[in-house]
Design a protein around this motif. Structure first.
Motif, PDB file in Angstrom:
ATOM      1  N   LEU A  91     -70.061 -17.539  58.391  1.00  0.00           N
ATOM      2  CA  LEU A  91     -70.569 -16.827  59.676  1.00  0.00           C
ATOM      3  C   LEU A  91     -70.545 -17.499  61.061  1.00  0.00           C
ATOM      4  CD1 LEU A  91     -73.650 -15.421  58.127  1.00  0.00           C
ATOM      5  CD2 LEU A  91     -71.567 -14.500  58.090  1.00  0.00           C
ATOM      6  N   ASP A  95     -66.427 -14.776  65.943  1.00  0.00           N
ATOM      7  CA  ASP A  95     -67.286 -13.173  66.115  1.00  0.00           C
ATOM      8  C   ASP A  95     -66.598 -12.375  65.036  1.00  0.00           C
ATOM      9  OD1 ASP A  95     -68.670 -14.229  68.125  1.00  0.00           O
ATOM     10  OD2 ASP A  95     -67.388 -13.564  69.803  1.00  0.00           O
ATOM     11  N   ARG A  98     -68.617 -12.607  61.975  1.00  0.00           N
ATOM     12  CA  ARG A  98     -69.883 -12.092  62.069  1.00  0.00           C
ATOM     13  C   ARG A  98     -69.864 -10.737  61.930  1.00  0.00           C
ATOM     14  NH1 ARG A  98     -70.401 -17.116  64.984  1.00  0.00           N
ATOM     15  NH2 ARG A  98     -69.344 -16.293  67.055  1.00  0.00           N
ATOM     16  N   VAL A 132     -76.588 -14.001  63.963  1.00  0.00           N
ATOM     17  CA  VAL A 132     -75.841 -13.021  63.844  1.00  0.00           C
ATOM     18  C   VAL A 132     -76.294 -11.902  64.756  1.00  0.00           C
ATOM     19  CG1 VAL A 132     -74.395 -11.269  62.618  1.00  0.00           C
ATOM     20  CG2 VAL A 132     -74.772 -13.608  61.984  1.00  0.00           C
TER      21      VAL A 132
END
Length: 249
Positions: A91, A95, A98, A132
């Motif tokens: 994660l 991006d 995520r 997130v």
């Protein structure tokens, strides 16, 4: 098939603790009883996820074992891998990862037809979920009836499953192997509650089966029994999103 299993507990204290304490600040019996109840709570919370009658015959089958049994029986829809690779979905690396995690989160939610009452995960998973969701502008903080803050994503409460009785070992680990031997992954369990879904049953309320002085004339022993079980008649009662690597710096 579902059934009840005999959970129980035993508390031994010196019989002197039952004598009146006047205006003493602490009641030794009440304090010991509260601590014993807390120990029992740790056991039940752990079994809710990790209970396995194959290794502990007097325990319930928890969500992890029930899901493994479903997969072994040919139903794998509700066990969702965050990554198709042998390694987990990291994660903290991009991006894109995520957003891929949020996509898989939505997939797990869909497998319960969107009717998710609670998501449980490890400490690392809980913190990663918040990070997130904040970065995506999707985090929602509400309060429960006790005025405690509750983290929500898409209207679903996300909680930390807590620890076992040693107060160190997590109930949902963040050291799962995603397939590459890395032991750096965790899981998210999606739960739907209700009589057809995840639901508790009991034969009777907890009751004392023994309350008296032992032959030594000193030890006062109280033994409780609670015949309780867990049901999940619908295959879409719960789901597991696994192979998530919550590696935020």
């Amino acid at each position: 098939n579902e059934g009840t299993y005999i959970y129980g507990d035993q508390l031994d204290i010196d019989r002197a603790h039952f004598r009146g304490r006047g205006d003493a600040d602490l009641d030794p019996w009440a304090e010991n009883l509260a601590l014993e109840a807390e120990r029992f709570r740790y056991r039940w919370n752990d079994d809710f996820i990790n209970g396995n009658r194959g290794t502990t015959p007097d325990a319930i089958n928890g969500l992890k074992k029930r899901l493994d049994d479903l997969v072994a029986g040919g139903f794998s829809d509700t066990k969702i891998a965050a990554s198709s690779a042998t390694s987990g979905l990291e994660l903290g690396t991009s991006d894109a990862n995520r957003h891929a995690f949020l996509d898989k989160f939505e997939e797990a939610k869909f497998e319960l037809r969107g009717m998710v009452d609670l998501v449980l995960t490890s400490q690392a998973g809980y913190l990663a979920m918040g990070r997130v969701a904040r970065r995506s502008g999707l985090l929602d903080i509400t309060k429960d009836v006790f005025d405690r803050e509750v983290t929500n994503y898409a209207g679903i409460p996300v909680g930390w499953a807590g620890t076992k009785g040693d107060q160190t070992t997590e109930i949902i680990l963040n050291t799962e192997d995603p397939g590459d031997g890395g032991n750096d992954a965790t899981s998210f369990y999606f739960v739907r509650f209700g009589p057809r879904y995840v639901h508790g049953i009991q034969l009777m309320a907890p009751e004392k089966s023994f309350d008296g002085i032992l032959n030594d004339g000193v030890t006062h022993r109280v033994v409780w029994e609670w015949e309780v079980g867990l049901t999940s008649f619908d295959k879409r009662s719960f789901a597991r999103l696994h192979k998530v690597v919550p590696n935020f710096a």
